[in-house]
Design a protein around this motif. Structure first.
Motif, short mmCIF file in Angstrom:
data_model
loop_
_atom_site.label_atom_id
_atom_site.label_comp_id
_atom_site.label_asym_id
_atom_site.label_seq_id
_atom_site.Cartn_x
_atom_site.Cartn_y
_atom_site.Cartn_z
N GLY A 52 6.24 72.98 47.71
CA GLY A 52 5.16 73.87 47.32
C GLY A 52 5.24 74.35 45.88
O GLY A 52 4.27 74.85 45.35
N HIS A 53 6.41 74.19 45.25
CA HIS A 53 6.59 74.68 43.88
C HIS A 53 7.29 73.63 43.02
O HIS A 53 8.18 72.94 43.50
CB HIS A 53 7.44 75.95 43.86
CG HIS A 53 6.68 77.18 44.15
ND1 HIS A 53 6.33 77.54 45.42
CD2 HIS A 53 6.18 78.13 43.32
CE1 HIS A 53 5.65 78.68 45.36
NE2 HIS A 53 5.54 79.05 44.12
N LEU A 54 6.90 73.58 41.77
CA LEU A 54 7.57 72.77 40.76
C LEU A 54 8.35 73.72 39.87
O LEU A 54 7.82 74.74 39.42
CB LEU A 54 6.56 72.00 39.92
CG LEU A 54 7.14 71.17 38.77
CD1 LEU A 54 7.86 69.94 39.32
CD2 LEU A 54 6.04 70.74 37.81
N ASN A 55 9.62 73.41 39.63
CA ASN A 55 10.49 74.22 38.78
C ASN A 55 11.01 73.36 37.65
O ASN A 55 11.41 72.22 37.86
CB ASN A 55 11.67 74.75 39.59
CG ASN A 55 11.19 75.61 40.73
OD1 ASN A 55 10.88 76.77 40.55
ND2 ASN A 55 11.11 75.02 41.92
N VAL A 56 11.03 73.94 36.44
CA VAL A 56 11.51 73.23 35.25
C VAL A 56 12.49 74.15 34.53
O VAL A 56 12.20 75.33 34.33
CB VAL A 56 10.34 72.88 34.30
CG1 VAL A 56 10.86 72.17 33.05
CG2 VAL A 56 9.29 72.05 35.00
N LEU A 57 13.64 73.61 34.17
CA LEU A 57 14.64 74.34 33.40
C LEU A 57 15.02 73.46 32.21
O LEU A 57 15.40 72.30 32.41
CB LEU A 57 15.86 74.65 34.26
CG LEU A 57 16.90 75.60 33.68
CD1 LEU A 57 16.31 76.97 33.41
CD2 LEU A 57 18.08 75.71 34.63
N VAL A 58 14.90 74.00 31.00
CA VAL A 58 15.19 73.24 29.78
C VAL A 58 16.09 74.09 28.89
O VAL A 58 15.83 75.28 28.69
CB VAL A 58 13.89 72.90 29.01
CG1 VAL A 58 14.20 72.14 27.73
CG2 VAL A 58 12.93 72.11 29.88
N TYR A 59 17.16 73.48 28.36
CA TYR A 59 18.06 74.18 27.45
C TYR A 59 18.21 73.38 26.17
O TYR A 59 18.50 72.18 26.20
CB TYR A 59 19.44 74.39 28.09
CG TYR A 59 20.40 75.10 27.18
CD1 TYR A 59 20.17 76.39 26.74
CD2 TYR A 59 21.56 74.47 26.73
CE1 TYR A 59 21.05 77.05 25.89
CE2 TYR A 59 22.45 75.12 25.89
CZ TYR A 59 22.19 76.41 25.48
OH TYR A 59 23.07 77.06 24.64
N ASP A 60 18.00 74.06 25.05
CA ASP A 60 18.18 73.46 23.73
C ASP A 60 19.31 74.21 23.04
O ASP A 60 19.14 75.35 22.62
CB ASP A 60 16.89 73.59 22.92
CG ASP A 60 17.00 72.99 21.53
OD1 ASP A 60 18.11 72.55 21.14
OD2 ASP A 60 15.98 72.95 20.83
N PRO A 61 20.50 73.59 22.93
CA PRO A 61 21.65 74.29 22.36
C PRO A 61 21.52 74.59 20.87
O PRO A 61 22.17 75.49 20.37
CB PRO A 61 22.81 73.35 22.63
CG PRO A 61 22.20 72.00 22.72
CD PRO A 61 20.83 72.22 23.30
N SER A 62 20.68 73.86 20.17
CA SER A 62 20.55 74.08 18.73
C SER A 62 19.98 75.46 18.41
O SER A 62 20.33 76.06 17.40
CB SER A 62 19.71 72.98 18.07
OG SER A 62 18.39 73.02 18.55
N ASP A 63 19.10 75.97 19.27
CA ASP A 63 18.58 77.32 19.06
C ASP A 63 18.92 78.25 20.23
O ASP A 63 18.37 79.34 20.33
CB ASP A 63 17.09 77.32 18.75
CG ASP A 63 16.25 76.68 19.83
OD1 ASP A 63 16.80 76.29 20.87
OD2 ASP A 63 15.03 76.57 19.64
N HIS A 64 19.81 77.79 21.12
CA HIS A 64 20.29 78.59 22.26
C HIS A 64 19.15 79.09 23.14
O HIS A 64 19.21 80.18 23.68
CB HIS A 64 21.14 79.78 21.77
CG HIS A 64 22.30 79.36 20.94
ND1 HIS A 64 23.46 78.86 21.50
CD2 HIS A 64 22.48 79.33 19.60
CE1 HIS A 64 24.30 78.56 20.53
NE2 HIS A 64 23.74 78.82 19.38
N GLU A 65 18.11 78.28 23.30
CA GLU A 65 16.94 78.70 24.05
C GLU A 65 16.93 78.04 25.44
O GLU A 65 17.04 76.82 25.56
CB GLU A 65 15.67 78.34 23.30
CG GLU A 65 14.43 78.96 23.89
CD GLU A 65 13.24 78.80 22.98
OE1 GLU A 65 12.92 79.77 22.27
OE2 GLU A 65 12.66 77.70 22.96
N LEU A 66 16.78 78.87 26.45
CA LEU A 66 16.68 78.42 27.84
C LEU A 66 15.29 78.78 28.33
O LEU A 66 14.90 79.95 28.31
CB LEU A 66 17.74 79.12 28.70
CG LEU A 66 17.74 78.74 30.17
CD1 LEU A 66 18.40 77.37 30.35
CD2 LEU A 66 18.48 79.79 30.99
N VAL A 67 14.54 77.78 28.75
CA VAL A 67 13.18 77.99 29.26
C VAL A 67 13.17 77.63 30.74
O VAL A 67 13.60 76.55 31.12
CB VAL A 67 12.15 77.13 28.49
CG1 VAL A 67 10.75 77.33 29.06
CG2 VAL A 67 12.19 77.43 27.01
#
Length: 128
Positions: A52-67
């Motif tokens: 029922g749900h789509l989940n996305v997790l993305v991490y970019d270590p160059s700017d320490h951003e977790l989405v």
């Protein structure tokens, strides 16, 4: 990796346009967040019924951003084509194939895509 990160970005953009649950954090290490997400995906893996749900997790270590993005599949289907438009790049083509309702239904619950690059870039997409 660029194609997969771009595909994750396209999926995230599609979901952002739909007003779903989105979290952007600055973190030094994405590993604990990915461990929790993998554990959640493992718990739902193989459970009966359609996801029922789509989940996305993305991490970019160059700017320490977790989405982190979570959206109901009906919203993904409605917003997906509108957000992707008529683009024809690899990322868009990948996302367009993955966002088809029949493909997501066939995939079932659990991990749909996982990328863990040597440079630290990470992408995890799962259905629950």
């Amino acid at each position: 990796m660029k194609m997969l990160v771009r595909a994750a970005g396209v999926v995230t953009l599609a979901l952002l346009l739909g007003g779903c649950l989105v979290s952007v954090k600055t973190v030094d290490d994405g590993a604990p967040h990915f461990a929790r997400a993998r554990a959640e995906a493992s718990r739902v893996q193989g459970q009966p019924g359609q996801p029922g749900h789509l989940n996305v997790l993305v991490y970019d270590p160059s700017d320490h951003e977790l989405v982190s993005v979570s959206a109901p599949l009906w919203l993904v289907h409605k917003v997906g084509d509108m957000a992707l438009g008529d683009e024809s790049g690899d990322g868009e083509a990948f996302a367009r194939r993955c966002l088809l309702p029949e493909n997501l239904a066939k995939a079932g619950r659990g991990v749909l895509l996982e990328v863990d690059e040597e440079g630290g870039d990470q992408v995890l997409i799962w259905l629950r």
